[in-house]
Motif scaffolding. Structure first.
Motif, PDB file in Angstrom:
ATOM      1  N   GLN A 288      90.223 108.897  41.639  1.00 29.57           N
ATOM      2  CA  GLN A 288      90.314 109.008  40.204  1.00 29.57           C
ATOM      3  C   GLN A 288      91.424 108.096  39.689  1.00 29.57           C
ATOM      4  OE1 GLN A 288      91.337 111.065  42.396  1.00 29.57           O
ATOM      5  NE2 GLN A 288      93.061 112.333  41.762  1.00 29.57           N
ATOM      6  N   VAL A 289      91.314 107.740  38.418  1.00 31.29           N
ATOM      7  CA  VAL A 289      92.314 106.864  37.825  1.00 31.29           C
ATOM      8  C   VAL A 289      93.637 107.604  37.677  1.00 31.29           C
ATOM      9  CG1 VAL A 289      92.949 105.559  35.760  1.00 31.29           C
ATOM     10  CG2 VAL A 289      90.589 105.505  36.593  1.00 31.29           C
ATOM     11  N   GLN A 290      94.695 106.963  38.134  1.00 33.98           N
ATOM     12  CA  GLN A 290      96.039 107.508  37.965  1.00 33.98           C
ATOM     13  C   GLN A 290      96.976 106.414  37.489  1.00 33.98           C
ATOM     14  OE1 GLN A 290      97.115 109.524  41.699  1.00 33.98           O
ATOM     15  NE2 GLN A 290      96.867 111.450  40.588  1.00 33.98           N
ATOM     16  N   LEU A 291      97.833 106.782  36.549  1.00 39.66           N
ATOM     17  CA  LEU A 291      98.865 105.890  36.028  1.00 39.66           C
ATOM     18  C   LEU A 291     100.185 106.638  36.113  1.00 39.66           C
ATOM     19  CD1 LEU A 291      96.967 104.661  32.830  1.00 39.66           C
ATOM     20  CD2 LEU A 291      97.159 103.449  35.008  1.00 39.66           C
ATOM     21  N   VAL A 292     101.159 106.055  36.781  1.00 39.30           N
ATOM     22  CA  VAL A 292     102.438 106.735  36.985  1.00 39.30           C
ATOM     23  C   VAL A 292     103.567 105.819  36.518  1.00 39.30           C
ATOM     24  CG1 VAL A 292     103.986 107.821  38.620  1.00 39.30           C
ATOM     25  CG2 VAL A 292     101.504 108.014  38.943  1.00 39.30           C
ATOM     26  N   GLU A 293     104.236 106.251  35.438  1.00 41.43           N
ATOM     27  CA  GLU A 293     105.335 105.458  34.883  1.00 41.43           C
ATOM     28  C   GLU A 293     106.663 105.842  35.529  1.00 41.43           C
ATOM     29  OE1 GLU A 293     102.733 106.556  31.190  1.00 41.43           O
ATOM     30  OE2 GLU A 293     103.476 107.533  32.993  1.00 41.43           O
ATOM     31  N   SER A 294     107.579 104.898  35.509  1.00 37.62           N
ATOM     32  CA  SER A 294     108.947 105.148  35.962  1.00 37.62           C
ATOM     33  C   SER A 294     109.872 104.150  35.282  1.00 37.62           C
ATOM     34  CB  SER A 294     109.058 105.029  37.481  1.00 37.62           C
ATOM     35  OG  SER A 294     108.704 103.725  37.901  1.00 37.62           O
ATOM     36  N   GLY A 295     111.165 104.432  35.351  1.00 35.45           N
ATOM     37  CA  GLY A 295     112.146 103.475  34.866  1.00 35.45           C
ATOM     38  C   GLY A 295     112.834 103.818  33.564  1.00 35.45           C
ATOM     39  N   GLY A 296     112.441 104.917  32.927  1.00 28.87           N
ATOM     40  CA  GLY A 296     113.102 105.295  31.686  1.00 28.87           C
ATOM     41  C   GLY A 296     114.506 105.831  31.935  1.00 28.87           C
ATOM     42  N   GLY A 297     115.199 106.094  30.830  1.00 20.42           N
ATOM     43  CA  GLY A 297     116.541 106.639  30.951  1.00 20.42           C
ATOM     44  C   GLY A 297     117.333 106.473  29.672  1.00 20.42           C
ATOM     45  N   LEU A 298     118.628 106.726  29.793  1.00 19.67           N
ATOM     46  CA  LEU A 298     119.554 106.614  28.672  1.00 19.67           C
ATOM     47  C   LEU A 298     120.278 105.272  28.779  1.00 19.67           C
ATOM     48  CD1 LEU A 298     121.188 107.797  26.272  1.00 19.67           C
ATOM     49  CD2 LEU A 298     122.711 108.833  27.990  1.00 19.67           C
ATOM     50  N   VAL A 299     120.285 104.528  27.691  1.00 19.66           N
ATOM     51  CA  VAL A 299     120.931 103.218  27.687  1.00 19.66           C
ATOM     52  C   VAL A 299     121.633 103.028  26.351  1.00 19.66           C
ATOM     53  CG1 VAL A 299     118.849 102.038  26.853  1.00 19.66           C
ATOM     54  CG2 VAL A 299     120.551 100.750  28.160  1.00 19.66           C
ATOM     55  N   GLN A 300     122.722 102.274  26.363  1.00 19.20           N
ATOM     56  CA  GLN A 300     123.443 101.987  25.135  1.00 19.20           C
ATOM     57  C   GLN A 300     122.721 100.915  24.325  1.00 19.20           C
ATOM     58  OE1 GLN A 300     127.482 100.959  26.172  1.00 19.20           O
ATOM     59  NE2 GLN A 300     128.078 103.115  26.335  1.00 19.20           N
ATOM     60  N   PRO A 301     122.923 100.906  23.014  1.00 17.40           N
ATOM     61  CA  PRO A 301     122.351  99.821  22.197  1.00 17.40           C
ATOM     62  C   PRO A 301     122.746  98.457  22.746  1.00 17.40           C
ATOM     63  CG  PRO A 301     123.212 101.549  20.790  1.00 17.40           C
ATOM     64  CD  PRO A 301     123.631 101.906  22.188  1.00 17.40           C
ATOM     65  N   GLY A 302     121.771  97.554  22.783  1.00 21.33           N
ATOM     66  CA  GLY A 302     121.988  96.235  23.348  1.00 21.33           C
ATOM     67  C   GLY A 302     121.682  96.132  24.823  1.00 21.33           C
ATOM     68  N   GLY A 303     121.452  97.270  25.449  1.00 20.31           N
ATOM     69  CA  GLY A 303     121.187  97.289  26.881  1.00 20.31           C
ATOM     70  C   GLY A 303     119.738  96.969  27.211  1.00 20.31           C
ATOM     71  N   SER A 304     119.441  97.065  28.506  1.00 23.50           N
ATOM     72  CA  SER A 304     118.111  96.721  29.010  1.00 23.50           C
ATOM     73  C   SER A 304     117.587  97.813  29.938  1.00 23.50           C
ATOM     74  CB  SER A 304     118.160  95.402  29.783  1.00 23.50           C
ATOM     75  OG  SER A 304     118.557  94.332  28.953  1.00 23.50           O
ATOM     76  N   LEU A 305     116.274  97.909  29.991  1.00 27.32           N
ATOM     77  CA  LEU A 305     115.581  98.765  30.948  1.00 27.32           C
ATOM     78  C   LEU A 305     114.293  98.058  31.349  1.00 27.32           C
ATOM     79  CD1 LEU A 305     115.738 102.384  29.441  1.00 27.32           C
ATOM     80  CD2 LEU A 305     116.856 101.616  31.548  1.00 27.32           C
ATOM     81  N   ARG A 306     113.821  98.355  32.558  1.00 27.31           N
ATOM     82  CA  ARG A 306     112.504  97.881  32.968  1.00 27.31           C
ATOM     83  C   ARG A 306     111.656  99.084  33.349  1.00 27.31           C
ATOM     84  NH1 ARG A 306     110.212  93.909  37.761  1.00 27.31           N
ATOM     85  NH2 ARG A 306     110.709  95.711  39.086  1.00 27.31           N
ATOM     86  N   LEU A 307     110.554  99.231  32.646  1.00 26.43           N
ATOM     87  CA  LEU A 307     109.596 100.292  32.956  1.00 26.43           C
ATOM     88  C   LEU A 307     108.533  99.745  33.904  1.00 26.43           C
ATOM     89  CD1 LEU A 307     109.022 101.826  29.408  1.00 26.43           C
ATOM     90  CD2 LEU A 307     110.848 102.294  31.052  1.00 26.43           C
ATOM     91  N   SER A 308     108.062 100.626  34.771  1.00 23.14           N
ATOM     92  CA  SER A 308     106.976 100.286  35.690  1.00 23.14           C
ATOM     93  C   SER A 308     105.856 101.297  35.535  1.00 23.14           C
ATOM     94  CB  SER A 308     107.464 100.294  37.139  1.00 23.14           C
ATOM     95  OG  SER A 308     108.502  99.369  37.350  1.00 23.14           O
ATOM     96  N   CYS A 309     104.642 100.835  35.757  1.00 22.93           N
ATOM     97  CA  CYS A 309     103.471 101.726  35.758  1.00 22.93           C
ATOM     98  C   CYS A 309     102.618 101.363  36.962  1.00 22.93           C
ATOM     99  CB  CYS A 309     102.681 101.575  34.474  1.00 22.93           C
ATOM    100  SG  CYS A 309     101.088 102.429  34.485  1.00 22.93           S
ATOM    101  N   ALA A 310     102.564 102.273  37.913  1.00 25.74           N
ATOM    102  CA  ALA A 310     101.751 102.073  39.112  1.00 25.74           C
ATOM    103  C   ALA A 310     100.370 102.658  38.873  1.00 25.74           C
ATOM    104  CB  ALA A 310     102.417 102.735  40.305  1.00 25.74           C
ATOM    105  N   ALA A 311      99.348 101.835  39.060  1.00 25.73           N
ATOM    106  CA  ALA A 311      97.968 102.232  38.782  1.00 25.73           C
ATOM    107  C   ALA A 311      97.175 102.379  40.071  1.00 25.73           C
ATOM    108  CB  ALA A 311      97.297 101.200  37.879  1.00 25.73           C
ATOM    109  N   SER A 312      96.216 103.280  40.043  1.00 25.80           N
ATOM    110  CA  SER A 312      95.327 103.445  41.186  1.00 25.80           C
ATOM    111  C   SER A 312      94.005 104.015  40.714  1.00 25.80           C
ATOM    112  CB  SER A 312      95.960 104.364  42.234  1.00 25.80           C
ATOM    113  OG  SER A 312      96.203 105.640  41.695  1.00 25.80           O
ATOM    114  N   GLY A 313      92.976 103.854  41.559  1.00 28.70           N
ATOM    115  CA  GLY A 313      91.685 104.455  41.261  1.00 28.70           C
ATOM    116  C   GLY A 313      90.718 103.561  40.500  1.00 28.70           C
TER     117      GLY A 313
END
Length: 115
Positions: free
Chosen positions: A1-26
């Motif tokens: 079956q189709v699955q999408l799993v996100e990761s990489g969120g969090g708390l960051v200060q203004p001006g900062g950076s984050l990278r989100l990932s989404c692993a897909a399968s199915g």
């Protein structure tokens, strides 16, 4: 079956950076467009970025020049690099794929931009 799993969120200060990932399968990941949406409390879910199977990209005006969507077909993963984050970017971020006319969503990952 189709699955999408996100990761990489969090708390960051203004001006900062984050990278989100989404692993897909199915499903045949390389053949489908992938999307990142976000939803803030009390707001409608909005499309943030899209990357097609041919690696064309779309960005919402609010994130152009700050966010970059990319994909790695060998890893069945789509990324969202978020730079110069602002408090108004605070939201739950959701990975989405429309496979055979059915919309699939991940569980979401929270991004909070605050000092």
């Amino acid at each position: 079956q189709v699955q999408l799993v996100e990761s990489g969120g969090g708390l960051v200060q203004p001006g900062g950076s984050l990278r989100l990932s989404c692993a897909a399968s199915g499903f045949a990941f390389r053949l489908y467009s992938m999307n990142w949406y976000r939803q803030a409390p009390g707001e409608e879910r909005e499309l943030v970025a899209r990357i097609t199977d041919t690696v064309s990209t779309y960005y919402a005006d609010s994130v152009k020049g700050r966010f970059t969507i990319s994909r790695d077909n060998a890893k069945n993963t789509v990324y969202l690099q978020m730079n110069s984050l602002k408090p108004e970017d605070t939201a739950g971020y959701y990975c989405n794929a429309r496979v055979v006319s059915i919309n699939y969503w991940g569980q979401g990952t929270q991004v909070t931009v605050s000092s």
